[in-house]
Motif scaffolding. Structure first.
Motif, PDB file in Angstrom:
ATOM      1  N   LYS A 112       0.869  -1.188   0.000  1.00 53.17           N
ATOM      2  CA  LYS A 112       0.000   0.000   0.000  1.00 53.17           C
ATOM      3  C   LYS A 112       0.899   1.229   0.000  1.00 53.17           C
ATOM      4  CE  LYS A 112      -3.727   2.477   2.309  1.00 53.17           C
ATOM      5  NZ  LYS A 112      -4.681   2.556   3.432  1.00 53.17           N
ATOM      6  N   THR A 113       0.754   2.109  -1.007  1.00 51.38           N
ATOM      7  CA  THR A 113       1.663   3.243  -1.142  1.00 51.38           C
ATOM      8  C   THR A 113       0.941   4.575  -0.912  1.00 51.38           C
ATOM      9  OG1 THR A 113       2.849   1.906  -2.762  1.00 51.38           O
ATOM     10  CG2 THR A 113       3.403   4.238  -2.684  1.00 51.38           C
ATOM     11  N   ALA A 116       5.193   3.949   2.441  1.00 52.13           N
ATOM     12  CA  ALA A 116       4.497   2.777   1.888  1.00 52.13           C
ATOM     13  C   ALA A 116       4.531   1.666   2.924  1.00 52.13           C
ATOM     14  CB  ALA A 116       5.168   2.305   0.598  1.00 52.13           C
ATOM     15  N   LYS A 117       3.457   0.837   2.900  1.00 52.41           N
ATOM     16  CA  LYS A 117       3.383  -0.312   3.820  1.00 52.41           C
ATOM     17  C   LYS A 117       3.473  -1.581   2.976  1.00 52.41           C
ATOM     18  CE  LYS A 117      -0.666  -1.474   5.582  1.00 52.41           C
ATOM     19  NZ  LYS A 117      -1.879  -1.564   6.440  1.00 52.41           N
ATOM     20  N   VAL A 118       4.352  -2.512   3.381  1.00 50.13           N
ATOM     21  CA  VAL A 118       4.527  -3.767   2.647  1.00 50.13           C
ATOM     22  C   VAL A 118       4.430  -4.909   3.654  1.00 50.13           C
ATOM     23  CG1 VAL A 118       6.092  -5.162   1.218  1.00 50.13           C
ATOM     24  CG2 VAL A 118       6.035  -2.657   0.949  1.00 50.13           C
ATOM     25  N   LYS A 119       3.623  -5.936   3.323  1.00 51.47           N
ATOM     26  CA  LYS A 119       3.529  -7.106   4.200  1.00 51.47           C
ATOM     27  C   LYS A 119       4.199  -8.302   3.521  1.00 51.47           C
ATOM     28  CE  LYS A 119      -0.504  -5.908   7.002  1.00 51.47           C
ATOM     29  NZ  LYS A 119      -1.731  -6.416   7.627  1.00 51.47           N
ATOM     30  N   THR A 141       5.173  -6.764   8.801  1.00 49.79           N
ATOM     31  CA  THR A 141       4.773  -5.491   8.211  1.00 49.79           C
ATOM     32  C   THR A 141       5.952  -4.520   8.238  1.00 49.79           C
ATOM     33  OG1 THR A 141       2.497  -5.786   9.006  1.00 49.79           O
ATOM     34  CG2 THR A 141       3.138  -3.575   8.347  1.00 49.79           C
ATOM     35  N   SER A 142       6.206  -3.870   7.094  1.00 42.34           N
ATOM     36  CA  SER A 142       7.311  -2.917   6.984  1.00 42.34           C
ATOM     37  C   SER A 142       6.783  -1.567   6.507  1.00 42.34           C
ATOM     38  CB  SER A 142       8.332  -3.448   5.961  1.00 42.34           C
ATOM     39  OG  SER A 142       9.282  -2.444   5.628  1.00 42.34           O
ATOM     40  N   MET A 143       7.274  -0.482   7.117  1.00 39.19           N
ATOM     41  CA  MET A 143       7.002   0.864   6.584  1.00 39.19           C
ATOM     42  C   MET A 143       8.303   1.373   5.973  1.00 39.19           C
ATOM     43  SD  MET A 143       6.038   4.646   8.069  1.00 39.19           S
ATOM     44  CE  MET A 143       4.728   4.256   9.209  1.00 39.19           C
ATOM     45  N   VAL A 144       8.280   1.647   4.640  1.00 37.43           N
ATOM     46  CA  VAL A 144       9.463   2.144   3.928  1.00 37.43           C
ATOM     47  C   VAL A 144       9.068   3.388   3.136  1.00 37.43           C
ATOM     48  CG1 VAL A 144      10.589  -0.120   3.735  1.00 37.43           C
ATOM     49  CG2 VAL A 144       8.988   0.623   1.955  1.00 37.43           C
TER      50      VAL A 144
END
Lengths: 68, 68, 68, 68, 68, 68
Positions: free
Chosen positions: E17-18, E23-26, E36-39
């Protein structure tokens, strides 16, 4: 100096413990809250951190979690 | 639940602002200190974080800097 | 102001992009290195961060990884 | 290998100090900037980190603060 | 490439999800664990991160807390 | 207790090493993944962390990087 970290709280050093590489420093920021910080041992010498001294704790907002 | 993070302070939510991915939450922990946190937006929904609510801020000691 | 963070490098702002909650700021610190920072959007306003301005990047040693 | 961390800078190891658990490593990345990193002691052995060696410092953008 | 971060786990991207900046990446790393990562949003483009792709999550040991 | 950190995984302690200030703890979270954590030494005593015990690892999404 202004810093982007949103959390800058003043307080008094109440404990300092130094290891070979890391050091633990506790700061009483009032309101019943004592903040614990792990920093590099030479930061303690470099900033001259001693029990009883006034100091600021600085915390980036991305490092703060919430729990209920 | 006990957590290894040395800094757990209770307080009251005073502001919540949510974006597409990130959210900013401010918590008054007393002693004149208001802590700002950046978390994922869905943490706000998941924990039901609203202004006026009691909440804890949780901060790992390695994330705390000191300044003089 | 002295800070316990061991990494404080001066440079020039070369890019600023602000979202609803977060903002991305790029700083040229010389030696061919441009540092990217994610901060809260209101830090950009609060510090008056604009392209071309002199600024410091501040990084805690515990946040630096190494790779070979 | 590509990494999401936006800050990857190459340099030369100029100092290594190892404790029981943590280790401090300094890397000259040019432009007059020497980066200090705190990592786990066994990372130093695992990566074979020695003074004079070429290495990369890797820093996530959320860990970079700004000050003026 | 070897990295000092002690926690490198492979898995499959299950959600992206950007936002404007973040952006959030699972990532499903197996064993019933989805990380879950926030980059930064442009990391998603730069690494070509898409649902279904193989990827590694990388976490520095200083960023891992423990609870009981 | 619910926490805003998106990554909470249960597992078993497989290694504990304590230094003067810092401590390293390894936790098997299944799926072939063993997580390494660096915490303050007194967290180990405070939480009564011992090999064989059930424990949770807690990781904020902003601390998770991705690599390919």
């Amino acid at each position: 100096m202004k810093i982007s970290a949103r959390n800058v709280f003043s307080g008094q050093v109440v404990e300092v413990k130094t290891g070979a590489v890391a050091a633990k420093v506790k700061v009483d920021i009032g309101g019943g809250n004592v903040v614990t910080s792990m920093v590099l041992a030479n930061s303690v010498d470099d900033l001259g951190i001693e029990v009883g001294e006034e100091i600021n704790v600085v915390i980036k907002s991305t490092e703060v979690m919430l729990s209920k």
